[in-house]
Design a protein around this motif. Sequence first.
Motif, PDB file in Angstrom:
ATOM      1  N   ASN A 187       0.457  -1.117  -0.126  1.00 35.67           N
ATOM      2  CA  ASN A 187       0.021   0.109  -0.014  1.00 35.67           C
ATOM      3  C   ASN A 187       0.719   1.259  -0.473  1.00 35.67           C
ATOM      4  N   VAL A 203      -5.195   1.467   7.119  1.00 35.76           N
ATOM      5  CA  VAL A 203      -5.860   0.317   7.723  1.00 35.76           C
ATOM      6  C   VAL A 203      -4.589  -0.745   8.000  1.00 35.76           C
ATOM      7  N   MET A 250      -8.798  -4.234   6.396  1.00 39.30           N
ATOM      8  CA  MET A 250      -8.677  -4.829   4.848  1.00 39.30           C
ATOM      9  C   MET A 250      -9.719  -5.168   4.622  1.00 39.30           C
ATOM     10  N   LEU A 274      -4.497  -7.766  -3.102  1.00 37.17           N
ATOM     11  CA  LEU A 274      -5.014  -6.287  -2.128  1.00 37.17           C
ATOM     12  C   LEU A 274      -3.230  -6.224  -2.657  1.00 37.17           C
ATOM     13  N   LEU A 314      -6.247   2.531  -1.036  1.00 33.79           N
ATOM     14  CA  LEU A 314      -5.387   1.446  -0.105  1.00 33.79           C
ATOM     15  C   LEU A 314      -5.461   1.844   1.343  1.00 33.79           C
ATOM     16  N   ARG A 315      -4.890   3.026   1.696  1.00 30.92           N
ATOM     17  CA  ARG A 315      -4.537   3.362   2.588  1.00 30.92           C
ATOM     18  C   ARG A 315      -6.192   3.286   4.269  1.00 30.92           C
ATOM     19  N   GLY A 355      -8.849   1.645   3.851  1.00 31.73           N
ATOM     20  CA  GLY A 355      -9.509   0.894   3.118  1.00 31.73           C
ATOM     21  C   GLY A 355     -10.736   1.040   2.286  1.00 31.73           C
TER      22      GLY A 355
END
Length: 559
Positions: A13, A50, A55, A87, A101-102, A104
């Motif tokens: 991520n 996250v 996630m 992911l 991504l960070r 979620g």
Amino acid sequence: VCVDYSREKLKWNGWGWLEQDFDLHGREEGLWEFLQAQLGIDDLPDTPAVPLEEMPLPENRLSESQIEDLRGLLSADRVHVDRYERLFHAFGKSYHDLIRLRRGEIDEVPDAVVYPQSADELVALTQFATTHHLALVPYGGGSSVVGGVEALAGRLAGVITVDLSRMNRVLSLDEESLTATAEAGIYGPQLEEHLQKHGYTLGHYPQSFQFSTLGGWIAARGAGQQSNRYGAATKFFAGATVVTPSGILHSLATPNSAAGPDLRHLIAGSEGVFGFITEATVRLRPLPTARDYRGFLFSEFKTGADVVREIIQEHVDVAMLRLSDAGETWFLSQFKSIGKPASWASKATSAALDLVGVGENPCLMLVGLEGTTTSTSASRVAIARIAMGAGGIPIGAKPGKGWYGTRFDMPYLRDALLDRGVGVDTLETATNWSNLHHLHQTVRKQIATSIRRHTHVGTGEPIVMAHISHSYPDGASLYFTFIFPVALEKPVAQWKAIKREVSDSILENGGTISHHHGVGTDHRDWMEGEKGELGVAMLKAVRDSVDPHGLMNPGKLLP
Ligand SMILES: Cc1cc2nc3c(=O)[nH]c(=O)nc-3n(C[C@H](O)[C@H](O)[C@H](O)COP(=O)(O)OP(=O)(O)OC[C@H]3O[C@@H](n4cnc5c(N)ncnc54)[C@H](O)[C@@H]3O)c2cc1C
């Protein structure tokens, strides 16, 4: 080939190696103070990402028997359906990707990630996808910054991301023609290691060099930092084999051809929508024996741009000409001096610059020369004549060496800033020389206006800067970077609004929607504005001929 690109060694991520972060050498506090002051924020928030285990992971749309069949097509160890792989391959590395991504905020991830090792396996995968109505997403290094590898199924039943990193062999080297053929999943360092052992280089060093592949460079029509000498992908790309759902396409690697429109121009920039580039032939240069990177200062961006133009139009042999505007020059000097007291030497330097008329807002031009001692000396003389003739002040080799030594480091800083609620994004375009100044001013202003309009955090100003990064006899590219407070309650909407307004402004003011990052999902809606309805229809007709069911990388490139 010694670099190990196993996926668990890389950040899923963020940018780069898992074990590597941006090293501020203990000057973190100074950086936060600087950003707080500029952006007008009393205290930067902590905004950690996250963790992987927390996630959300969309349900797998493939059945057990489909997964078993995939294992039968490749081998069990090259078919992955676990959390990490799904992911890791969900997005590329754009700001837009990282914020989702960070936090979620993900709707789709690949249902399976596969690692083919041959064109035959790719043919089998296209047949499997046709039978089961599945999307295939070609994935090289995954460093796309335009949503090029996003796992979108569209109207299909699921997504298989096809990671090409195990197709990484150099297949042949033709020392007489100065070309090499390699499998498309080879990473930059792997390719250069092989070529340099034989005394050659491709010379394609995008800032993402360490984490991007030959196939990705061609598919996204990229340009390396030294493209003035080694050429962008369109120039170094000589031929390829492409596996499409309708069959295999071979483009002849001749130096030129008048046999109708050149298919290579359809392969370069195809972004996985027409098929998988399995191997590519590229044009090489002998490894340079001399390298010289140095700086000049100008009182105005326009004067510096005229100098860049003159150097290029005189066809001086130069690898890189990078002209920062006043905002970028200011930022670079501030960033360098964070946490350090102003030395008497730097005070003396700015006093001296004032004295010779470079003034308070200088613009830095970095010149990179590569070749032999004779060729670099000749270029150095020619450039000094043109630059100093226009009032440029030579500032020696130190800034050039500094830039060269850290040229792959900056992207790591983005992750550190995101941990403190500070966003940094980039965008790029190109235009003709006669429009360059106008485009620079307009887009710069638009970025600042759009950030202010869609950000209600901070009382300061966003940091907006630009540089000329690649130049040609008829024009140049402009690369913008902007730093701003993330609107924490709705960062995706903030980014989308800024992106839309700035992209509109680029097209309305005579720029291309992308000089070297490509189209992906992020620029897709501007393709018709740039190519026209008929132009897009032509590209769609090509897509339909090689991929009638629309399996290849849906949602990218074509609106
Ligand atoms: C920090 C950073 C700096 C960057 N600097 C530069 C720069 O200086 N210059 C530049 O040009 N770009 C730059 N980029 C953008 C990106 O690195 C380039 O677009 C690069 O060419 C992508 O290569 P990749 O192997 O990572 O491709 P990916 O990201 O994996 O894929 C890019 C696109 O090509 C398709 N694709 C990949 N491989 C194949 C294949 N074998 N066959 C068919 N389709 C394929 C994908 O589906 C996708 O649409 C930068 C990105 C980052 C994050």
